[in-house]
Design a protein around this motif. Sequence first.
Motif, mmCIF file in Angstrom:
data_model
loop_
_atom_site.group_PDB
_atom_site.id
_atom_site.type_symbol
_atom_site.label_atom_id
_atom_site.label_comp_id
_atom_site.label_asym_id
_atom_site.label_seq_id
_atom_site.Cartn_x
_atom_site.Cartn_y
_atom_site.Cartn_z
ATOM 1 N N THR A 13 1.125 -1.783 -0.478
ATOM 2 C CA THR A 13 0.063 0.130 -0.081
ATOM 3 C C THR A 13 1.063 1.281 -0.072
ATOM 4 N N GLU A 14 1.903 1.324 0.954
ATOM 5 C CA GLU A 14 2.703 2.411 0.985
ATOM 6 C C GLU A 14 3.417 1.836 -0.666
ATOM 7 N N ASP A 17 1.370 4.870 -2.585
ATOM 8 C CA ASP A 17 0.951 5.889 -2.274
ATOM 9 C C ASP A 17 1.978 6.737 -2.448
ATOM 10 N N LEU A 20 0.869 9.341 -4.941
ATOM 11 C CA LEU A 20 -0.417 9.492 -5.324
ATOM 12 C C LEU A 20 -0.343 10.659 -5.255
ATOM 13 N N ASN A 21 0.412 11.585 -4.804
ATOM 14 C CA ASN A 21 0.328 12.979 -3.889
ATOM 15 C C ASN A 21 1.386 14.125 -4.992
ATOM 16 N N SER A 100 4.846 15.017 2.465
ATOM 17 C CA SER A 100 4.909 13.450 2.776
ATOM 18 C C SER A 100 5.887 13.494 4.376
ATOM 19 N N THR A 249 -6.765 8.054 -7.930
ATOM 20 C CA THR A 249 -7.072 8.054 -5.858
ATOM 21 C C THR A 249 -9.161 7.328 -5.488
ATOM 22 N N ALA A 253 -6.546 5.093 -3.297
ATOM 23 C CA ALA A 253 -6.125 5.858 -1.871
ATOM 24 C C ALA A 253 -8.097 6.176 -1.232
ATOM 25 N N ARG A 257 -6.819 0.984 -0.077
ATOM 26 C CA ARG A 257 -5.936 1.883 0.837
ATOM 27 C C ARG A 257 -7.157 1.816 2.124
ATOM 28 N N HIS A 261 -6.775 -0.654 5.762
ATOM 29 C CA HIS A 261 -6.252 0.209 6.536
ATOM 30 C C HIS A 261 -7.350 -1.165 7.961
ATOM 31 N N LYS A 277 4.241 5.010 7.489
ATOM 32 C CA LYS A 277 3.377 6.304 6.974
ATOM 33 C C LYS A 277 5.149 6.748 6.816
ATOM 34 N N GLY A 280 6.925 5.128 3.925
ATOM 35 C CA GLY A 280 6.310 5.448 2.157
ATOM 36 C C GLY A 280 7.880 6.710 2.152
#
Length: 350
Positions: A13-14, A17, A20-21, A100, A249, A253, A257, A261, A277, A280
């Motif tokens: 998942t990380e 991720d 994504l941003n 981040s 997304t 996300a 995700r 979670h 986190k 990442g």
Amino acid sequence: MWGASVTAVMVLTEFLDVGLNTVNKAAMNRGLSDFVLVLYSNIFAIFILAPCIFIFYRKRTPPLITWSTICKIFLLGVLSYAGQICTYIGLGYASPTLASAMADLTPAFTFLFSIISRMEKLDLGIKSSHAKSLGTLASISGALVVTLYKGMPLTGTPSKNRLLDEVLVIPQSNWIVGGFLLASHSVIFAIILNVQTWIIRGYPAEMMVTLICNIFVAILSSVVSVIVEKDPNAWRLGLNMELIAIVYTAAFAVAFRSVVHKWALRKKGPIYVSMFKPLGMVIALAMGITFLGDKLYLGSLLGVAIIAIGFYAVIWGQAQEDKMVADTEICDSEQSSTKHPLLSNRGLVV
């Protein structure tokens, strides 16, 4: 076996991720509205989750949902909407790197709220609690070292700190506003992890909770978006970066995700989930060096080492706690069999 499975899925998942941003920032630079992104991504996620739930529960019955659980999920929806808005507006003002960096504050806030809400027990007389506490602090420290300190270059020629470079490009007022909103998201996300744990332990149906939450978020978002977003062009979608950002997304996300979670929270708790986190940052650094030819710096190497130590400490502490729970259950089972010998040997029951 379950512990290794949860860890592997969280690491995957990380990895997903990391980009994504960056994708969302690129779409925002092309004119994608923050409010439209939240609304469309949650609507798309509903159409992704609904058939998955139909297939999953085709031969089984989902747990009976109560009005109390629906009210809890509505609270989760309000928090989720607030967190998404803070993230995307903050990302529009700042940068993926700052996003981040602010996300690395999540374990600290999660640790604090988990102790206050008694989702996690802090017993300083137990080694597992020591390991989880020190591991959380180490991971946060390591992530900040990776983000804010470069040191001497270990490969190639020296260059400036990436975060400082972005500060020079982005106006200081925007940087401050973006940083505040992204830090607010870390606080909200820490609360969300505890609320999700509270819900999912009473109603263990991750996909159902995520679907209902997305419906609430879509409703809230539609009301706010219609009021705030006045430009009709903002609602139009084409085969461009904006559509890619919304689909990414929604599928990752908002749907995948979120379900992962909740599944990990039910099995391991909020502190365990928040610890991924800072990981990442390590993944982003490794991918940058491998695929983009980024330079490796001493600060990055030290930060990664600190994060690895902290991450291992938390995983070890969680494993010790799981072992203690398993041993307690076995002991209770043996005591029950001793008190009721007829229950331990069905052959003696007439």
